[in-house]
Scaffold this active site. Sequence first.
Site, PDB file in Angstrom:
ATOM      1  N   ALA A  83      -9.347  -0.040  -5.345  1.00  0.00           N
ATOM      2  CA  ALA A  83      -9.622  -1.310  -4.666  1.00  0.00           C
ATOM      3  C   ALA A  83      -9.787  -1.017  -3.180  1.00  0.00           C
ATOM      4  O   ALA A  83      -9.255  -0.022  -2.674  1.00  0.00           O
ATOM      5  CB  ALA A  83      -8.466  -2.261  -4.901  1.00  0.00           C
ATOM      6  N   GLY A  98      -7.899   1.095  -8.853  1.00  0.00           N
ATOM      7  CA  GLY A  98      -8.838   0.192  -9.520  1.00  0.00           C
ATOM      8  C   GLY A  98     -10.023   0.927 -10.126  1.00  0.00           C
ATOM      9  O   GLY A  98     -10.638   0.437 -11.074  1.00  0.00           O
ATOM     10  N   GLU A 153      -8.873   2.075 -13.392  1.00  0.00           N
ATOM     11  CA  GLU A 153      -8.709   0.872 -14.220  1.00  0.00           C
ATOM     12  C   GLU A 153     -10.062   0.315 -14.666  1.00  0.00           C
ATOM     13  O   GLU A 153     -10.205  -0.154 -15.793  1.00  0.00           O
ATOM     14  CB  GLU A 153      -7.912  -0.171 -13.432  1.00  0.00           C
ATOM     15  CG  GLU A 153      -6.481   0.306 -13.172  1.00  0.00           C
ATOM     16  CD  GLU A 153      -5.754  -0.546 -12.139  1.00  0.00           C
ATOM     17  OE1 GLU A 153      -6.211  -0.595 -10.975  1.00  0.00           O
ATOM     18  OE2 GLU A 153      -4.751  -1.166 -12.496  1.00  0.00           O
ATOM     19  N   GLU A 201      -1.439   3.765  -6.353  1.00  0.00           N
ATOM     20  CA  GLU A 201      -1.054   2.536  -5.642  1.00  0.00           C
ATOM     21  C   GLU A 201       0.351   2.630  -5.060  1.00  0.00           C
ATOM     22  O   GLU A 201       0.665   2.021  -4.037  1.00  0.00           O
ATOM     23  CB  GLU A 201      -1.133   1.326  -6.591  1.00  0.00           C
ATOM     24  CG  GLU A 201      -2.550   0.922  -6.983  1.00  0.00           C
ATOM     25  CD  GLU A 201      -3.075   1.594  -8.236  1.00  0.00           C
ATOM     26  OE1 GLU A 201      -2.543   2.655  -8.632  1.00  0.00           O
ATOM     27  OE2 GLU A 201      -4.034   1.052  -8.813  1.00  0.00           O
TER      28      GLU A 201
END
Length: 258
Positions: free
Chosen positions: A65, A109, A112, A132
């Site tokens: 992200a 992300g 993911e 993260e």
Amino acid sequence: MAYETIIVEIEDYVATIRLNRPEALNALNAKLMDELSRALAEADRSDKVRCMIVTGSEKAFAAGADIKEMSEKSFTDVYLDNLFTGPTEKIMAVRKPIIAAVSGYALGGGCELAMLCDFIIAADTAKFGQPEINLGIVAGIGGTQRLTRFVGKAKAMDMNLTGRFMDAAEAERSGLVSRVVPAAKLMAEATGAAKKIAEKSLLATMVVKEAVNRSYETTLREGLLFERQTFYSLFATEDQKEGMAAFLEKREPQFRDK
Ligand code: CAA
């Protein structure tokens, strides 16, 4: 449709969607997630597309992200915005198969997103991770859930707690990716797989996707019942007649998605 953060190409019934934010190693910002989910939904509706590939650059599938975009946000901001939830739900609703072709970093992300696809083909340069924890947060779109189902508790805990990266060989050994190929052959391998899928009956490929995904959501008995019903129901299709006739007549089937 013109997009700013992705490049979409459609050829031979395969839509290839390339994440394209090279300045940020394809970090997933709100715009990219919105465009990606819209492009996938559009490909899902298009009769010119029967399989999709999501890929990035040689250096990065996606490095997570967008930390810059997230850094100033408060709990209220992300809660009220439903950060990432809308686009990921939209991607989960896609019914045609999606292959992730991963080269370089697939972190946070990015890892993911690759797991949100139906299977991952990796270059030997791929690196997967859920770092993260180094940012004082945790994974938000599947890194503690899908990863655990794919690689088991020990490795999922290890990756989420230490933030270490897993290379392509370990990812294949652990069941995170289906194939590893030399980086220079990644797109040829992914495109070859997508074209093979695109030749099948769309009814059957959509059922496979639904049934395999169901196995992650339900008990074995319920999953087997679901599979049995879908197996039986495909006998009501012309493609079942065509597929079996073609086998017996020693010719290629001509599926018509009927
Ligand atoms: N967000 C925003 N920008 C990022 C980024 C990210 N996730 N990852 C890399 N970039 C940017 C860098 O800031 C840098 O920009 P500048 O040139 O403007 O400084 C550019 O991309 C190149 O990155 P590096 O110079 O860091 O490249 P490197 O080769 O030295 O390192 C890396 C590569 C190891 C991937 C490193 O960039 C990195 O650790 N990135 C962050 C990975 C991460 O923590 N991801 C998780 C994000 S949180 C998340 O994803 C939450 C969730 O579950 C939804």
